[in-house]
Design a protein around this motif. Structure first.
Motif, PDB file in Angstrom:
ATOM      1  N   SER A  42      -0.219   4.234   9.682  1.00 37.87           N
ATOM      2  CA  SER A  42      -1.584   4.387  10.132  1.00 37.87           C
ATOM      3  C   SER A  42      -1.744   5.520   9.134  1.00 37.87           C
ATOM      4  O   SER A  42      -2.768   6.319   9.348  1.00 37.87           O
ATOM      5  CB  SER A  42      -1.130   5.174  11.814  1.00 37.87           C
ATOM      6  N   ALA A  43      -0.846   6.629   8.059  1.00 42.27           N
ATOM      7  CA  ALA A  43      -0.997   7.363   6.730  1.00 42.27           C
ATOM      8  C   ALA A  43      -2.066   6.537   5.893  1.00 42.27           C
ATOM      9  O   ALA A  43      -2.724   7.099   5.312  1.00 42.27           O
ATOM     10  CB  ALA A  43      -0.175   7.901   6.690  1.00 42.27           C
ATOM     11  N   ILE A  44      -2.059   4.605   5.776  1.00 39.89           N
ATOM     12  CA  ILE A  44      -3.204   3.976   4.740  1.00 39.89           C
ATOM     13  C   ILE A  44      -4.147   3.865   4.962  1.00 39.89           C
ATOM     14  O   ILE A  44      -4.697   3.986   5.527  1.00 39.89           O
ATOM     15  CB  ILE A  44      -1.812   2.759   4.714  1.00 39.89           C
ATOM     16  N   THR A  45      -4.705   4.467   4.051  1.00 36.72           N
ATOM     17  CA  THR A  45      -5.648   4.164   4.030  1.00 36.72           C
ATOM     18  C   THR A  45      -7.000   3.544   2.884  1.00 36.72           C
ATOM     19  O   THR A  45      -5.926   2.906   2.086  1.00 36.72           O
ATOM     20  CB  THR A  45      -7.235   5.337   3.823  1.00 36.72           C
ATOM     21  N   GLU A  46      -8.276   2.906   2.203  1.00 31.77           N
ATOM     22  CA  GLU A  46      -8.436   2.100   1.879  1.00 31.77           C
ATOM     23  C   GLU A  46      -8.305   3.000   0.066  1.00 31.77           C
ATOM     24  O   GLU A  46      -8.362   2.366  -0.743  1.00 31.77           O
ATOM     25  CB  GLU A  46      -9.984   2.360   1.808  1.00 31.77           C
ATOM     26  N   ASP A  47      -8.190   3.957  -0.036  1.00 30.47           N
ATOM     27  CA  ASP A  47      -7.974   5.025  -1.049  1.00 30.47           C
ATOM     28  C   ASP A  47      -6.644   5.118  -1.609  1.00 30.47           C
ATOM     29  O   ASP A  47      -5.678   5.753  -2.811  1.00 30.47           O
ATOM     30  CB  ASP A  47      -8.138   6.861  -1.758  1.00 30.47           C
TER      31      ASP A  47
END
Length: 90
Positions: free
Chosen positions: A33-38
């Motif tokens: 859930s902490a994974i973003t596109e960046d």
């Protein structure tokens, strides 16, 4: 089939599919859930074998063929999303 004019995938659908696949990966060392596109791909926790397993899962899930030369240039999760989007949306 994804990528055809009758069944295009939105960016949100691609993100949801990748999130689902990442939750199934035992090698993932950070909260999905902490994974973003960046998020840098090398921070997720894959080793050389598990990243291949993940890519095979991506190919199966999205019904696409990936090119190794394209994949090695990807640094962020957003790069993978962009790559898939170009093949599935257009």
């Amino acid at each position: 089939m994804p990528g055809t004019t009758d069944d295009r995938m939105s960016r949100d659908e691609i993100v949801r599919g990748l999130t689902d696949l990442l939750t199934r990966q035992e090698q993932v060392k950070i909260d999905v859930s902490a994974i973003t596109e960046d998020t840098r791909i090398d921070r997720i926790g894959f080793d050389s074998i598990s990243i291949l397993d993940f890519i095979y899962d991506v190919e199966d899930h999205f019904r696409v063929q990936t090119e190794i030369a394209d994949l090695v240039t990807m640094e962020r999760v957003g790069d993978l999303i962009d790559y898939l989007e170009a093949r599935l949306v257009g």
